[in-house]
Design a protein around this motif. Structure first.
Motif, short mmCIF file in Angstrom:
data_model
loop_
_atom_site.label_atom_id
_atom_site.label_comp_id
_atom_site.label_asym_id
_atom_site.label_seq_id
_atom_site.Cartn_x
_atom_site.Cartn_y
_atom_site.Cartn_z
N ALA A 98 8.91 -7.12 5.72
CA ALA A 98 7.78 -7.54 4.90
C ALA A 98 8.23 -7.61 3.45
CB ALA A 98 6.60 -6.58 5.04
N SER A 99 8.03 -8.74 2.82
CA SER A 99 8.47 -8.95 1.45
C SER A 99 7.39 -8.55 0.45
CB SER A 99 8.83 -10.43 1.23
OG SER A 99 9.83 -10.84 2.12
N ALA A 100 7.80 -8.37 -0.80
CA ALA A 100 6.82 -8.19 -1.87
C ALA A 100 6.04 -9.50 -2.00
CB ALA A 100 7.52 -7.86 -3.18
N PRO A 101 4.70 -9.45 -2.06
CA PRO A 101 3.92 -10.69 -2.11
C PRO A 101 4.08 -11.40 -3.44
CG PRO A 101 2.50 -8.79 -2.45
CD PRO A 101 3.85 -8.26 -2.08
N GLY A 102 3.84 -12.70 -3.42
CA GLY A 102 3.93 -13.51 -4.64
C GLY A 102 4.19 -14.96 -4.30
N HIS A 150 -4.68 2.48 4.19
CA HIS A 150 -5.16 2.64 5.56
C HIS A 150 -4.51 1.61 6.50
CE1 HIS A 150 -9.05 4.78 4.05
NE2 HIS A 150 -8.00 5.58 4.07
N SER A 151 -4.34 0.37 6.02
CA SER A 151 -3.72 -0.65 6.86
C SER A 151 -2.27 -0.32 7.17
CB SER A 151 -3.80 -2.02 6.16
OG SER A 151 -5.14 -2.45 6.03
N PHE A 152 -1.53 0.13 6.17
CA PHE A 152 -0.13 0.46 6.38
C PHE A 152 0.01 1.72 7.22
CE2 PHE A 152 0.64 -2.82 3.44
CZ PHE A 152 2.00 -3.12 3.44
N LYS A 153 -0.92 2.66 7.09
CA LYS A 153 -0.89 3.84 7.94
C LYS A 153 -1.05 3.44 9.41
CE LYS A 153 -4.51 6.50 7.91
NZ LYS A 153 -5.49 7.54 7.51
N ASP A 154 -1.99 2.56 9.68
CA ASP A 154 -2.19 2.11 11.06
C ASP A 154 -0.95 1.40 11.59
OD1 ASP A 154 -4.74 3.15 11.18
OD2 ASP A 154 -5.72 1.27 10.63
N LEU A 155 -0.29 0.63 10.71
CA LEU A 155 0.94 -0.04 11.13
C LEU A 155 2.03 0.98 11.44
CD1 LEU A 155 1.09 -3.09 8.69
CD2 LEU A 155 0.76 -3.16 11.16
N GLY A 156 2.11 2.02 10.62
CA GLY A 156 3.11 3.06 10.86
C GLY A 156 2.91 3.73 12.21
N HIS A 157 1.66 3.95 12.59
CA HIS A 157 1.37 4.56 13.89
C HIS A 157 1.64 3.58 15.03
CE1 HIS A 157 -0.16 8.53 12.97
NE2 HIS A 157 -0.87 8.04 11.97
N THR A 161 0.84 -4.02 -8.39
CA THR A 161 0.43 -2.71 -7.89
C THR A 161 0.60 -2.62 -6.38
OG1 THR A 161 -1.18 -2.50 -9.69
CG2 THR A 161 -1.47 -1.06 -7.79
N PHE A 162 0.21 -3.68 -5.67
CA PHE A 162 0.39 -3.68 -4.22
C PHE A 162 1.86 -3.52 -3.86
CE2 PHE A 162 1.20 -5.66 -0.15
CZ PHE A 162 0.17 -5.17 0.65
N SER A 163 2.74 -4.25 -4.54
CA SER A 163 4.17 -4.18 -4.24
C SER A 163 4.74 -2.81 -4.54
CB SER A 163 4.93 -5.24 -5.04
OG SER A 163 4.52 -6.53 -4.69
N GLU A 164 4.30 -2.21 -5.66
CA GLU A 164 4.80 -0.89 -6.03
C GLU A 164 4.48 0.14 -4.94
OE1 GLU A 164 4.43 -1.13 -10.92
OE2 GLU A 164 2.78 -0.33 -9.72
N VAL A 165 3.28 0.06 -4.43
CA VAL A 165 2.85 1.07 -3.46
C VAL A 165 3.38 0.76 -2.05
CG1 VAL A 165 0.86 2.22 -2.45
CG2 VAL A 165 0.83 1.59 -4.86
N SER A 166 3.25 -0.51 -1.61
CA SER A 166 3.72 -0.85 -0.27
C SER A 166 5.23 -0.68 -0.13
CB SER A 166 3.32 -2.28 0.10
OG SER A 166 3.95 -3.23 -0.76
N GLY A 167 5.95 -0.86 -1.24
CA GLY A 167 7.40 -0.68 -1.22
C GLY A 167 7.83 0.74 -0.94
N HIS A 168 6.91 1.69 -1.08
CA HIS A 168 7.20 3.09 -0.76
C HIS A 168 6.64 3.50 0.60
CE1 HIS A 168 7.93 3.28 -5.15
NE2 HIS A 168 8.68 4.32 -4.87
N SER A 169 6.08 2.55 1.33
CA SER A 169 5.42 2.90 2.59
C SER A 169 6.40 3.26 3.70
CB SER A 169 4.53 1.75 3.06
OG SER A 169 5.32 0.65 3.49
N GLY A 170 7.57 2.62 3.70
CA GLY A 170 8.56 2.89 4.72
C GLY A 170 8.23 2.37 6.10
N VAL A 171 7.18 1.54 6.22
CA VAL A 171 6.81 1.02 7.54
C VAL A 171 7.94 0.14 8.07
CG1 VAL A 171 5.16 -0.39 8.82
CG2 VAL A 171 4.36 1.14 7.03
#
Length: 348
Positions: free
Chosen positions: A276-280, A109-116, A262-272
């Motif tokens: 933004a780097s993979a967290p760690g 939901h957060s990344f969707k809002d960023l995309g918009h 898991t967060f990196s795997e999914v956010s890396g496909h967001s395309g926003v």
């Protein structure tokens, strides 16, 4: 947008959200949680590739993952102290599986809002692919199976009713999270690269590459053989590697490591469209060697990669740097990033 393929099952045509007459239980379940990369009839801005990209700071990403990791630990610890007993294995399985689900739902939901708000990469040329009409069932089952299988493996291999969250090896946690991402990425890099270059393995990976502009739900859009290695095979190889080098990797440490992955795997496909780097905890170190992974890196892997590809890592670019498989960024090149234009990632 529609992608044409000779096999109808390869189609990325996505019209189902506007046509409910053929919905099954899988369509309804995806829609019930508003698990979509965009809202229909809500504007998505488009920018030319030379328009400056916004910046999402590392601490915001780390804060997000830690928030959704520490909260379940705190709830679990309070239960232990108030009741005097620990969760049984079955309760622990459901509790931590749901904790990951909550984090990923909130992230989507957060990344969707960023995309918009700030648009998507390559948005001046192509919209983001939606979940295809032919793949709704596959997408839902993969998402569900991923959460269940990883939670089961973590509980089965590591959980002890004698150890509450306060037993976590705190002194090892930060280096474990950092090393887990690096080691997992080593195994993933070679598994992923071989899937591209070995003809007999490519047939298990090609489905995942039908999308050239993925969204977060398409992170697991793949054939069952790839799903198995992504969900269990590579994490298990990483877990045993960590154990072999002497790190404790108890239940709570492994859960925390997997939250970051898991967060990196999914956010890396967001395309926003943002830097933004993979967290760690070691992102700052990888950045010194231009080896940190940002969203555009994996986006370019999908956009320009097929049998021959590049940017095989999904947590870092360390192994892509070592083995010479990086390609230059386009919209997230350093001179095209406005580091003063900072984004806030909503926690809830």
């Amino acid at each position: 947008m529609t992608t044409s393929h000779s096999n109808p099952q390869d189609s990325m045509r996505s019209t189902w959200r506007r046509n409910q007459s053929q919905w099954t239980i899988y369509h309804k379940l995806l829609d019930s949680g508003n698990l979509h990369h965009i809202d229909l009839d809500r504007e998505v801005p488009k920018f030319s590739k030379d328009t400056k990209v916004s910046y999402l700071a590392d601490w915001q990403l780390n804060r997000f993952v830690l928030f959704y990791t520490v909260i379940p630990f705190a709830i679990h610890e309070v239960y232990w102290r108030l009741v005097g007993n620990n969760f049984g294995p079955l309760i622990a399985f459901f509790f931590y599986q749901q904790a990951t689900k909550v984090m990923m739902t909130r992230a989507l939901h957060s990344f969707k809002d960023l995309g918009h708000s700030i648009g998507f990469l390559d948005g001046d040329n192509h919209d983001r692919d939606g979940v295809p009409d032919v793949g709704v069932r596959k997408t839902f089952l993969t998402i569900t199976a991923g959460g269940i299988m990883r939670a089961f493996a973590t509980v089965y291999l590591c959980y002890s009713t004698n150890e509450p969250p306060s037993s976590l090896h705190w002194g090892f946690l930060i280096p474990e999270i950092g090393l887990y991402g690096l080691i997992l990425d080593f195994w993933f890099y070679w598994y992923h690269r071989l899937m591209h270059v070995v003809h007999g393995l490519w047939r298990f990976h090609r489905t995942h590459h039908l999308t050239k502009h993925p969204n977060m739900l398409l992170a697991g859009y793949a054939d069952i053989e790839q799903d198995f290695f992504d969900i269990l095979g590579i994490p298990l190889m990483t877990f045993w590697t960590m154990r072999c080098i002497g790190l404790p990797m108890g239940f709570y440490e492994w859960f925390a490591c997997q939250q970051f992955i898991t967060f990196s795997e999914v956010s890396g496909h967001s395309g926003v469209r943002m830097y933004a780097s993979a967290p760690g905890p070691l992102t700052w170190l990888w950045r010194l060697f231009d080896a940190e992974l940002v969203i555009e890196d994996h986006d370019l892997h999908h956009r320009f990669g097929y049998r021959k590809s590049h940017n095989y890592g999904k947590q870092t670019r360390v192994w892509d740097r070592v083995f010479g498989t990086c390609i230059p960024r386009i919209e997230c090149a350093k001179d095209n990033v406005d580091f003063n234009k900072k984004i806030k990632l909503a926690l809830y």
